[in-house]
Write an enzyme that holds these catalytic residues in place. Structure first.
Site, PDB file in Angstrom:
ATOM      1  N   THR A   1     -14.214  -5.608  -0.696  1.00  0.00           N
ATOM      2  CA  THR A   1     -15.117  -4.460  -0.742  1.00  0.00           C
ATOM      3  C   THR A   1     -16.580  -4.859  -0.609  1.00  0.00           C
ATOM      4  OG1 THR A   1     -15.686  -2.501  -2.068  1.00  0.00           O
ATOM      5  CG2 THR A   1     -15.369  -4.561  -3.258  1.00  0.00           C
TER       6      THR A   1
ATOM      7  N   GLY B   1     -10.319   3.012  -2.127  1.00  0.00           N
ATOM      8  CA  GLY B   1     -10.387   4.374  -2.642  1.00  0.00           C
ATOM      9  C   GLY B   1     -11.179   4.552  -3.913  1.00  0.00           C
ATOM     10  N   GLY B   2     -12.065   3.598  -4.280  1.00  0.00           N
ATOM     11  CA  GLY B   2     -12.804   3.743  -5.524  1.00  0.00           C
ATOM     12  C   GLY B   2     -11.855   3.762  -6.707  1.00  0.00           C
TER      13      GLY B   2
ATOM     14  N   THR C   1     -13.993   0.168   0.830  1.00  0.00           N
ATOM     15  CA  THR C   1     -13.125  -0.963   0.495  1.00  0.00           C
ATOM     16  C   THR C   1     -12.021  -1.078   1.539  1.00  0.00           C
ATOM     17  OG1 THR C   1     -13.612  -0.592  -1.852  1.00  0.00           O
ATOM     18  CG2 THR C   1     -11.660  -1.895  -1.380  1.00  0.00           C
TER      19      THR C   1
ATOM     20  N   ASP D   1     -21.327  -0.328  -9.997  1.00  0.00           N
ATOM     21  CA  ASP D   1     -20.060  -0.157 -10.710  1.00  0.00           C
ATOM     22  C   ASP D   1     -20.206  -0.411 -12.205  1.00  0.00           C
ATOM     23  OD1 ASP D   1     -18.485   0.716  -8.671  1.00  0.00           O
ATOM     24  OD2 ASP D   1     -17.327  -1.123  -8.436  1.00  0.00           O
TER      25      ASP D   1
ATOM     26  N   SER E   1     -13.920  -3.146 -12.006  1.00  0.00           N
ATOM     27  CA  SER E   1     -13.397  -2.710 -10.715  1.00  0.00           C
ATOM     28  C   SER E   1     -12.134  -1.891 -10.930  1.00  0.00           C
ATOM     29  CB  SER E   1     -13.080  -3.932  -9.848  1.00  0.00           C
ATOM     30  OG  SER E   1     -12.386  -3.560  -8.675  1.00  0.00           O
ATOM     31  N   SER E   2     -11.758  -1.141  -9.896  1.00  0.00           N
ATOM     32  CA  SER E   2     -10.467  -0.447  -9.878  1.00  0.00           C
ATOM     33  C   SER E   2      -9.507  -1.067  -8.877  1.00  0.00           C
ATOM     34  CB  SER E   2     -10.667   1.030  -9.518  1.00  0.00           C
ATOM     35  OG  SER E   2     -11.457   1.672 -10.477  1.00  0.00           O
TER      36      SER E   2
ATOM     37  N   GLU F   1     -22.591  -3.423  -5.345  1.00  0.00           N
ATOM     38  CA  GLU F   1     -21.543  -3.465  -6.368  1.00  0.00           C
ATOM     39  C   GLU F   1     -22.059  -3.279  -7.784  1.00  0.00           C
ATOM     40  OE1 GLU F   1     -17.901  -2.965  -6.096  1.00  0.00           O
ATOM     41  OE2 GLU F   1     -18.534  -4.322  -4.511  1.00  0.00           O
TER      42      GLU F   1
END
Length: 610
Positions: free
Chosen positions: A447, A515-516, A429, A469, A493-494, A466
């Site tokens: 991302t 950073g996930g 990302t 996720d 998502s984060s 994606e």
């Protein structure tokens, strides 16, 4: 609605054209509203009393000390010097923050292809300084209409392993980044759409120098699927199959052609035309389970204007993206849970860090149970940030001991009982923060999911993975999983693009990171660093990271990590010391209007302004 129509250049005076506008912008109503909460103190008034007590992390591969940039008119902070210089040129020539973001994303797609691009998705916060209004644009990828909760089960009913599922066409969601940028430009851009593509077209045609981080990323992924598909293999490796080295001049004529077509014809070729056809062809026969994406899925993609989610913290309003992102809610919960503790006077030490980690456990527990795409699952947004609820949850935090694994709570408005499911979330990302000379702001996280996404390339750009996720199971213990796969749904998502406002409703801080799922920790830590501990943006992004996602406490290697590690273990934390590769990009707006940069030294980013 009429405001959106007029800003997009759509005549809303007839039923036909008003219907066109509604198709673009309307969506089902949301059960919450964004409120900018007043604050008690101005950001610039906090003395940097604790900044000197923070040790820098031990330099990992790629660590670069970053100069602090001061500016008066505009500033851009992005993940690559070429992208930042592109933004600087756009802003210097009267472009808006959105104009700069469009140009930046195209350059990042070229020079940082492992992290983001038009084959992926994004979230954007936009502050309109003239209208004094905050917008949240959702360009998250979507699942194909034919997908269901068994999407990641094989023919025998067995759930795929994440490493198996992440490669190939089954993992690819309908891309949203290009649609988001086109929508934002229609609303808030000033420069011509075509002109914003010229820098990336020129670089793709003449070539750019492979950077240390890109070379390292290629080498690291060479045995993790990057060689598997012919287009990526031909692009990222030389004729002998060796990963491209630092300093190699890399050209991408296919991407230049793609950008020329989009520059001239808009996004229709991507979502309905020749690029769409080739994208779908690229997905065929590339994964154990077939891709289900169709032309209709691509053609029906929409950017959604969401209500921003704003959480009060010590008088500030910390605003970000709501569902389908868990970013603003989880960051807001962490801040709300620690607000009763005197972090400003404690400063950064093992005890204050322990409190933040415990708050993070509690917030991630709620995230795992409740947060998902609110168009498909009831998400108690207001309840999750309710002050009474957070006060009750905060009483579970003890100064002298750890909770261990925290249970989820029951926030007001929780209508359904969901199963708690944690899942892997990769970190491919990028984040960009931009302020133009009118004070308009873009905070955008973008991302393609894991590094190099699905490893599939078409027309010179990588496609996301994606859909991994989503939760791979639809239910557990008889309860449905909120983040289960459903047709047309957007995976949780984060990503946490963030803008902080003061008591007068003025923006004072812009932040965000890759950073996930650790994005949430990185952003929360940057906010505490500036708002509580009086750090400059550069000090805040450079301090060693700590993170807990309701399990093991992760600590970044640094001079003081051994002491911190021992202290946390004494409080009951299970810990591990590991690299924590954020990409925080901050801009602070000082009391006099001056702009101050923070560029993460763990990556190749650059700040520039005037």
């Amino acid at each position: 609605m009429a405001l959106f129509c007029r800003r997009a250049g759509i005549d809303d005076s007839t039923p036909h054209t008003l219907g066109r506008c509604r198709q673009l912008f309307s969506h089902r109503p949301y059960p919450w509203h964004s409120v900018l909460v007043g604050c008690l103190i101005a950001l610039g008034s906090i003395p940097p009393v604790h900044a000197a007590s923070i040790a820098s992390p031990q330099p990992a591969t790629g660590w670069q000390d970053k100069p602090v940039v001061h500016a008066e008119r505009f500033m851009a902070v992005t993940a690559h010097p070429l992208a930042t210089r592109t933004a600087e040129d756009v802003l210097a020539n009267g472009g808006t923050a959105v104009d700069a973001a469009v140009a930046v994303q195209m350059v990042l797609n070229l020079v940082e292809p492992q992290s983001s691009g038009i084959g992926g998705g994004a979230f954007m916060l936009y502050w309109d300084a003239v209208a004094r209004r905050l917008y949240a644009l959702d360009g998250r990828e979507t699942a194909p209409a034919a997908a269901d909760a068994d999407y990641f089960r094989d023919a025998n009913g067995a759930t795929l392993k994440w490493r198996e599922a992440m490669l190939g066409g089954r993992a690819v969601g309908i891309p949203g980044t290009l649609h988001l940028l086109h929508t934002a430009h229609d609303l808030f851009g000033e420069k011509s759409w075509a002109g914003l593509f010229e820098p990336a077209i020129a670089l793709a045609t003449s070539g750019f120098t492979v950077s240390p981080r890109l070379a390292q990323s290629i080498a690291g992924a060479s045995d993790r699927g990057l060689r598997q598909f012919s287009a990526a293999r031909a692009y990222f490796f030389d004729a002998n199959g060796t990963p491209l080295k630092v300093g190699f001049t890399l050209k991408n004529p296919a991407f230049a052609d793609t950008l020329r077509k989009i520059a001239q014809e808009g996004i229709a070729p991507f979502y309905r035309g020749a690029i769409a056809s080739r994208l779908l062809k690229t997905l065929e026969n590339t994964s154990e389970l077939p891709a289900l994406m169709t032309r209709e899925d691509l053609a029906q993609y929409q950017t959604i204007l969401r209500p921003p989610v704003c959480a009060p913290y010590r008088g500030y309003s910390v605003c970000g993206m709501g569902p389908p992102s868990s970013g603003a809610l989880t960051v807001g919960q962490i801040l709300g849970l620690v607000e009763r503790f005197d972090l400003p006077n404690m400063g950064p030490n093992p005890h204050s860090i322990h409190l933040i980690l415990e708050a993070s456990r509690l917030a991630f527990a709620d995230r795992a149970r409740y947060m998902a795409d609110s168009d498909f699952v009831p998400v108690p947004v207001v309840g999750l940030l309710d002050s009474g609820y957070l006060a009750r949850r905060s009483r579970m935090i003890h100064v002298e001991s750890s909770i261990g694994e925290a249970p989820a709570g029951t926030p007001p408005g929780a209508l359904t009982a969901n199963a708690t499911v944690y899942q892997p979330e990769s970190a491919g990302t990028s984040h960009l923060s931009i302020i133009d000379d009118l004070g308009n702001i873009v905070s955008m996280t973008t991302t393609i999911e894991s590094g190099f996404g699905s490893r599939l390339m078409t027309d010179g750009f990588l496609l996301n993975n994606e859909l991994t996720d989503f939760a791979f199971v639809g239910e557990r213990d008889g309860l449905e999983v909120a983040n289960r796969v459903e047709g047309g749904k957007r995976p949780r998502s984060s990503m946490a693009p963030t803008i902080v406002f003061n008591s007068h409703g003025e923006p004072v801080l812009v932040t965000g990171s890759p950073g996930g799922s650790r994005i949430i920790c990185y952003v929360a830590q940057s906010l505490v660093g500036v708002l509580d501990w009086g750090m400059s943006p550069q000090q805040a992004v450079s301090m060693p990271h700590f993170c807990n996602r309701n399990g093991t406490t992760d600590l970044e290697p640094a001079e003081a990590t051994a002491q911190l590690n021992a202290s946390l273990q004494g409080l009951g934390h299970k810990t591990q010391v590991r690299d924590l590769n954020s990409g925080l990009h901050l801009i602070q707006v000082l009391a006099g209007g001056q702009l101050l940069s923070g560029v993460d030294p763990r990556r190749e980013g650059l700040a520039a302004g005037d």
